[in-house]
Design a protein around this motif. Structure first.
Motif, short mmCIF file in Angstrom:
data_model
loop_
_atom_site.label_atom_id
_atom_site.label_comp_id
_atom_site.label_asym_id
_atom_site.label_seq_id
_atom_site.Cartn_x
_atom_site.Cartn_y
_atom_site.Cartn_z
N LEU A 70 42.13 7.44 -4.36
CA LEU A 70 42.61 7.98 -5.63
C LEU A 70 41.85 7.41 -6.83
O LEU A 70 41.99 7.90 -7.95
CB LEU A 70 44.11 7.68 -5.79
N ALA A 71 41.05 6.39 -6.59
CA ALA A 71 40.23 5.79 -7.66
C ALA A 71 38.74 6.01 -7.44
O ALA A 71 37.92 5.62 -8.26
CB ALA A 71 40.52 4.30 -7.76
N LEU A 72 38.38 6.65 -6.31
CA LEU A 72 36.97 6.79 -5.93
C LEU A 72 36.42 8.12 -6.45
O LEU A 72 36.64 9.17 -5.85
CB LEU A 72 36.82 6.71 -4.41
N LYS A 132 40.10 -5.87 -4.81
CA LYS A 132 39.19 -6.52 -5.76
C LYS A 132 38.35 -5.48 -6.50
O LYS A 132 38.14 -5.56 -7.72
CB LYS A 132 38.26 -7.49 -5.02
N MET A 133 37.85 -4.48 -5.75
CA MET A 133 37.00 -3.45 -6.36
C MET A 133 37.82 -2.55 -7.29
O MET A 133 37.33 -2.10 -8.33
CB MET A 133 36.31 -2.62 -5.28
N LEU A 134 39.08 -2.29 -6.92
CA LEU A 134 39.94 -1.48 -7.78
C LEU A 134 40.19 -2.19 -9.11
O LEU A 134 40.22 -1.55 -10.17
CB LEU A 134 41.26 -1.19 -7.08
N PHE A 135 40.36 -3.51 -9.04
CA PHE A 135 40.53 -4.29 -10.28
C PHE A 135 39.31 -4.12 -11.19
O PHE A 135 39.44 -3.91 -12.40
CB PHE A 135 40.75 -5.76 -9.94
N LEU A 136 38.12 -4.22 -10.59
CA LEU A 136 36.89 -4.07 -11.39
C LEU A 136 36.79 -2.67 -11.98
O LEU A 136 36.39 -2.51 -13.14
CB LEU A 136 35.67 -4.36 -10.52
N MET A 249 41.07 8.45 3.17
CA MET A 249 40.32 8.19 1.95
C MET A 249 39.72 9.49 1.38
O MET A 249 39.72 9.70 0.17
CB MET A 249 39.21 7.18 2.25
N GLY A 250 39.21 10.36 2.26
CA GLY A 250 38.63 11.62 1.82
C GLY A 250 39.66 12.53 1.17
O GLY A 250 39.36 13.19 0.16
N MET A 251 40.88 12.55 1.71
CA MET A 251 41.94 13.39 1.15
C MET A 251 42.30 12.95 -0.27
O MET A 251 42.38 13.77 -1.18
CB MET A 251 43.18 13.31 2.04
N SER A 252 42.49 11.65 -0.45
CA SER A 252 42.89 11.16 -1.77
C SER A 252 41.75 11.27 -2.78
O SER A 252 41.98 11.55 -3.96
CB SER A 252 43.44 9.73 -1.69
N ALA A 253 40.50 11.07 -2.33
CA ALA A 253 39.35 11.21 -3.23
C ALA A 253 39.19 12.67 -3.67
O ALA A 253 38.84 12.94 -4.83
CB ALA A 253 38.08 10.73 -2.55
N THR A 254 39.45 13.61 -2.77
CA THR A 254 39.39 15.04 -3.12
C THR A 254 40.47 15.39 -4.12
O THR A 254 40.25 16.20 -5.04
CB THR A 254 39.54 15.90 -1.85
N LEU A 255 41.64 14.78 -3.97
CA LEU A 255 42.73 15.00 -4.91
C LEU A 255 42.34 14.53 -6.31
O LEU A 255 42.66 15.18 -7.32
CB LEU A 255 43.98 14.27 -4.42
N LEU A 256 41.63 13.40 -6.38
CA LEU A 256 41.15 12.91 -7.67
C LEU A 256 40.15 13.90 -8.28
O LEU A 256 40.18 14.17 -9.48
CB LEU A 256 40.49 11.54 -7.50
N LEU A 262 47.10 14.13 -11.86
CA LEU A 262 48.07 13.76 -10.82
C LEU A 262 47.59 12.54 -10.05
O LEU A 262 48.38 11.63 -9.76
CB LEU A 262 48.28 14.94 -9.87
N ALA A 263 46.30 12.52 -9.71
CA ALA A 263 45.75 11.40 -8.93
C ALA A 263 45.96 10.07 -9.66
O ALA A 263 46.29 9.05 -9.04
CB ALA A 263 44.27 11.63 -8.66
N GLN A 264 45.79 10.08 -10.97
CA GLN A 264 45.97 8.86 -11.75
C GLN A 264 47.43 8.40 -11.75
O GLN A 264 47.72 7.21 -11.68
CB GLN A 264 45.46 9.07 -13.17
N ARG A 265 48.35 9.38 -11.79
CA ARG A 265 49.78 9.02 -11.74
C ARG A 265 50.16 8.48 -10.37
O ARG A 265 50.89 7.49 -10.25
CB ARG A 265 50.65 10.25 -12.06
N LEU A 266 49.65 9.13 -9.32
CA LEU A 266 49.96 8.69 -7.96
C LEU A 266 49.34 7.32 -7.67
O LEU A 266 49.91 6.52 -6.93
CB LEU A 266 49.45 9.71 -6.93
#
Length: 402
Positions: A70-72, A132-136, A249-256, A262-266
């Motif tokens: 969701l962040a990628l 860690k990467m999400l924090f960055l 990971m592919g499903m959530s990245a596609t949603l973003l 929505l992806a940012q809220r989720l």
């Protein structure tokens, strides 16, 4: 089981807090919680919770990889290009090669046994790296050159590559045969996993735009489909290779990509879920650690782990050649690619369970790798990102966000 969960959360939170106050990674406190509560020290965890430990760890991995997807931003990943592809397998190959060179001398095992040990040790831990990467990424640190995205994506595919090799070498040592098709499974599993994830991401995007649902319901739908991906991987084993975690990971990245708001809220919802999932994951990983094995391994095993780490760091450096990254940024990537935990805990005991002669030493080195590299890598990222990433980009917002 309820009593065990109370111990896990209360002691995990307490030791995590103490370690963070000592400027050490909180996950180190959680690992020690698992060691203390586990069957090899105080034995306070119920057999019922230990029997589903692997499933609970898998659940936690699904949560963190969904959060990662969701962040990628796929556009950022495309900009990275070749290095992202190389990071998926080159560092692991270097580490396995290092194991084949060093382990026969240091541990007195055969070359094939060393190769098997290499596949157990070579997997990097998304559970340590991704938060860690999400924090960055959230603080816009290193994102201009897509450094966190590069590390996060590479770490996820790296595991698929290594686990397929582990299966192949286990088959050889068990007296089976491994054909060329065994290695063709690697790109097939990656391709089918990503394709499945993208397809479901597109379908969910259309569905969520058409039907109004609470975000909490959407989180449950995402989690349920993710669990089915993992189950589908097991059901299709031997028929069609598929990476369930990459599908997640592919499903959530596609949603973003298709429904960013929505992806940012989720993503915020999954951040909250991760608070509990992180404790479960690392405490249960710690519970698999047998201190007797770690002590019995001695200096040779510790020397081996640091030796193959040098090969791994060289592999990361080679993957980043001819990129725009500065020397400091490359050093940061090398540090971030060190931690090992979940894969080693999951597969480290399999050779011993299969009755292989190298089973005990494989488990011993896997345990030591967790104890050494998980805190070392996590601590290294925490203390180095300000010096190695801040100041290397022109955007001064990075400094104000930390």
């Amino acid at each position: 089981m309820l009593t065990s969960l109370a111990y896990i959360f209360l002691l995990g939170l307490s030791l995590g807090y103490i370690f963070s106050k000592l400027k050490l990674p909180a996950l180190l406190g959680m690992l020690f919680t698992g060691i203390i509560l586990g069957p090899y020290v105080l034995n306070l965890l119920s057999p019922s919770i230990l029997s589903i430990s692997a499933d609970l760890r898998q659940l936690a991995l699904v949560i963190i990889l969904t959060r990662a997807g969701l962040a990628l931003d796929l556009d950022d990943l495309k900009k990275v290009g070749r290095p992202a592809f190389l990071m998926c397998f080159v560092p692991a190959c270097f580490e396995i090669a290092g194991m084949i060179l060093l382990a026969p001398t240091l541990l007195g095992i055969s070359v094939l046994e060393a190769a098997l040990l290499g596949t157990v040790i070579a997997a990097v831990s998304p559970a340590v790296i991704v938060p860690k990467m999400l924090f960055l990424m959230e603080n816009k640190i290193g994102t201009k050159k897509s450094i966190p995205q590069l590390i996060m994506a590479g770490a996820s595919v790296d595991d698929v590559f290594v686990i397929v090799l582990f299966t192949a070498f286990t088959g050889l040592l068990s007296g089976g045969e491994v054909s060329a098709t065994s290695f063709i499974e690697i790109p097939v599993a990656i391709s089918t996993g990503l394709a499945t994830g993208v397809l479901f991401g597109l379908l969910l995007s259309v569905y969520f735009k058409r039907f109004h649902l609470r975000d909490s319901i959407k989180v449950l739908i995402l989690l349920s489909i993710s669990f089915l991906f993992v189950a589908l991987e097991k059901q299709l084993k031997g028929i069609v290779p598929l990476s369930g975690l990459l599908a997640v990971m592919g499903m959530s990245a596609t949603l973003l990509k298709t429904y960013r708001i929505l992806a940012q809220r989720l993503s915020a919802k999954f951040n909250k879920l991760w608070v509990g999932a992180e404790i479960l994951l690392f405490v249960l990983v710690g519970a698999t650690v047998d201190i007797k094995y770690a002590v019995a391994a001695g200096f040779a095993a510790v020397l081996l782990i640091f030796g193959v780490l040098i090969f791994r760091l060289a592999g990361v450096y080679v993957s980043l050649l001819k990129t725009s990254l500065t020397t400091k940024e490359r050093i940061f990537c090398m540090i971030a690619y060190m931690p090992k935990a979940t894969v080693q805990a999951a597969i480290g005991s399999i050779p011993l369970a299969l009755g292989l002669s190298c089973g005990k030493i494989v488990l011993t080195v896997a345990v030591l790798a967790i104890l050494i590299t998980a805190p070392l890598g996590a601590f290294g990222v925490d203390v180095s990102y300000k010096k190695l990433l801040l100041g290397t980009e022109s955007d001064e917002r990075d400094k104000t966000n930390v």
